[in-house]
Structure formats: structure tokens, C-alpha cells
Design a protein around this motif. Structure first.
Motif, PDB file in Angstrom:
ATOM      1  N   LEU A 154      48.454   5.725  12.029  1.00  0.00           N
ATOM      2  CA  LEU A 154      49.071   7.011  11.711  1.00  0.00           C
ATOM      3  C   LEU A 154      49.299   7.168  10.205  1.00  0.00           C
ATOM      4  O   LEU A 154      49.121   8.257   9.656  1.00  0.00           O
ATOM      5  N   TYR A 173      51.180  17.171  10.511  1.00  0.00           N
ATOM      6  CA  TYR A 173      51.262  15.756  10.141  1.00  0.00           C
ATOM      7  C   TYR A 173      52.552  15.415   9.402  1.00  0.00           C
ATOM      8  O   TYR A 173      52.873  14.227   9.244  1.00  0.00           O
ATOM      9  N   VAL A 176      54.514  13.412  11.726  1.00  0.00           N
ATOM     10  CA  VAL A 176      54.083  12.017  11.789  1.00  0.00           C
ATOM     11  C   VAL A 176      54.617  11.243  10.588  1.00  0.00           C
ATOM     12  O   VAL A 176      55.113  10.117  10.719  1.00  0.00           O
TER      13      VAL A 176
END
Length: 235
Positions: A154, A173, A176
């Protein structure tokens, strides 16, 4: 097809979709072979869906209850599900409810799908474009309890995404980045913020700024203010 391939365990996933790891290969010949497999798999899904629709139309006079018990219609739907399980992104639509991916055998293929989009966006767009699937997977993967190998993947994805020109759903993202925040990620983002690319400088700087402000929402308004140089007014 073996019992493992029919099952939802990791062996079944690998038997059905192991070839798909070629989609991210640095070797163009390997990637081309995987792309050919994917095109064939997706064609199989389309053909199976046509058969489902045909059988639905033919059995419609039976009524809804009897229709779904009719043997030919049931078999057409089974064949369609099997075809989907051997193709991308269709196989990923069987993601566990609630996004609990940690123990899902399809997790390596979810990461593969996102890595493929990140590294080879033109091929992904041409052969398997699915923005909603990308968004859903990124959101489901934005959690802090992954093992180290998944966290490392990730972190790689966040770095790749900030280094390139923006693509649809890339803003997801940030979730994340917040989930896997740490010295390793921040070091990569700091280097990207000093890159020659204006895209990289802007995007990496934005993510780093948000990491220091966990309560600030990642909204279009906040992004536009950052781009316009108005970050000081947002806190």
C-alpha cells in the motif's frame, strides 16, 4: 477444474487467476500474454451473460419463482458466475460485505488490480476500466491492521499515485496514506515533494499536509484550496 478452483480459498483463486500477475510484469511479452488471457476471459464473461439474458427471456412466462428454479436458467447463471470468477475486475466484485479484506483469499488480486492500474494505466483503461471497483477497493484497503507485506504494498501504491498525473479516484488514496502512515511513507512523500514533476510536488505535499491534520476532511474544497495556495486558511 479442480475442487480447489471451484472453492473460494487461495488455491482456487490462484488456479483461476494466477496468470493475472503477468499484468504487472516489466517484461512486455509476459504482459502481452496476460492481457490476451484477460481479453479472452472477459469475452467469456460477456458470452455467459448473453446466455443468462437469453434464458431469462425464454423462462419469463414461468413466473419469477418457477423461473429461478428452471434448470437451464440456473445452469446459465452458474456458468456466468464461474466465468466472472476467472476474470478481472469481475472476480473482485465478490469482496466480503463490509470490506473485511484481511482474511479474504482475493486480497492479493485486489492489490494486483490496483498495482496494474497504477503502473500501466493505459493498458488497465483499455482492457478492464472499472473506476467504481478501484474506488471501492481503495476504500476497503484503507485500514491500519494489515500485515507488513500488505502495508508495504500500500505504501508503494501511494508513492506511485502521487508521482503521476492525477487519474480518476486517485484522491481516495489519501485514506490509504492515513491508514499506513509512518516514517517510511513520509520519507517517500518528502522525496516526491522535491521531485521535478509539478504533479508530484503538489500531490505529495498535499498528502503530507493532510497526514499532519487527521481531522481535516479530504474534500474537493480542501484540495482546491491547497492547489490555490490557500492551505493556511484551512488550518
Amino acid at each position: 477444474m479442480t475442487e480447489g478452483a471451484e472453492a473460494g480459498d487461495s488455491r482456487g483463486w490462484d488456479e483461476r487467476l494466477g496468470w493475472a500477475f503477468g499484468l504487472t510484469s516489466e517484461d512486455p511479452a509476459v504482459r502481452d500474454a496476460a492481457l490476451a488471457r484477460l481479453v479472452a476471459a472477459r469475452r467469456h464473461v460477456a458470452e455467459a451473460l448473453c446466455r443468462v439474458n437469453e434464458m431469462w427471456w425464454l423462462t419469463r412466462p414461468l413466473g419469477a419463482e418457477e423461473q429461478y428454479r428452471e434448470t437451464a436458467f440456473a445452469e446459465a447463471r452458474r456458468r456466468h458466475r464461474r466465468a466472472q470468477s476467472a476474470s478481472l475486475p469481475e472476480a473482485l466484485w465478490d469482496c466480503p460485505p463490509g470490506g473485511d479484506l484481511a482474511a479474504w483469499p482475493g486480497l492479493p488480486y485486489a492489490l494486483l488490480f490496483l498495482e496494474w492500474e497504477a503502473r500501466y494505466p493505459a493498458e488497465w483503461t483499455r482492457c478492464a476500466k472499472a473506476w467504481g471497483t478501484k474506488q471501492g477497493l481503495v476504500r476497503d484497503l484503507a485500514r491500519a491492521d494489515h500485515d507488513e507485506s500488505v502495508r508495504a504494498k500500500l505504501v508503494d501504491l501511494v508513492e506511485i499515485v502521487v508521482l503521476r498525473p492525477y487519474r480518476c479516484k486517485d484522491r481516495e488514496y489519501v485514506r490509504v496514506a492515513r491508514a499506513v502512515d509512518g516514517a517510511g511513507l513520509r520519507g517517500r512523500l518528502a522525496r516526491a515533494a522535491d521531485a521535478d514533476s509539478p504533479w508530484a510536488r503538489c500531490q505529495a505535499g498535499y498528502v503530507l499536509w493532510l497526514l499532519d491534520r487527521p481531522d481535516l476532511p479530504n474534500t474537493p474544497r480542501v484540495w482546491r484550496a491547497w492547489v490555490a495556495g490557500g492551505s493556511a486558511t484551512l488550518g
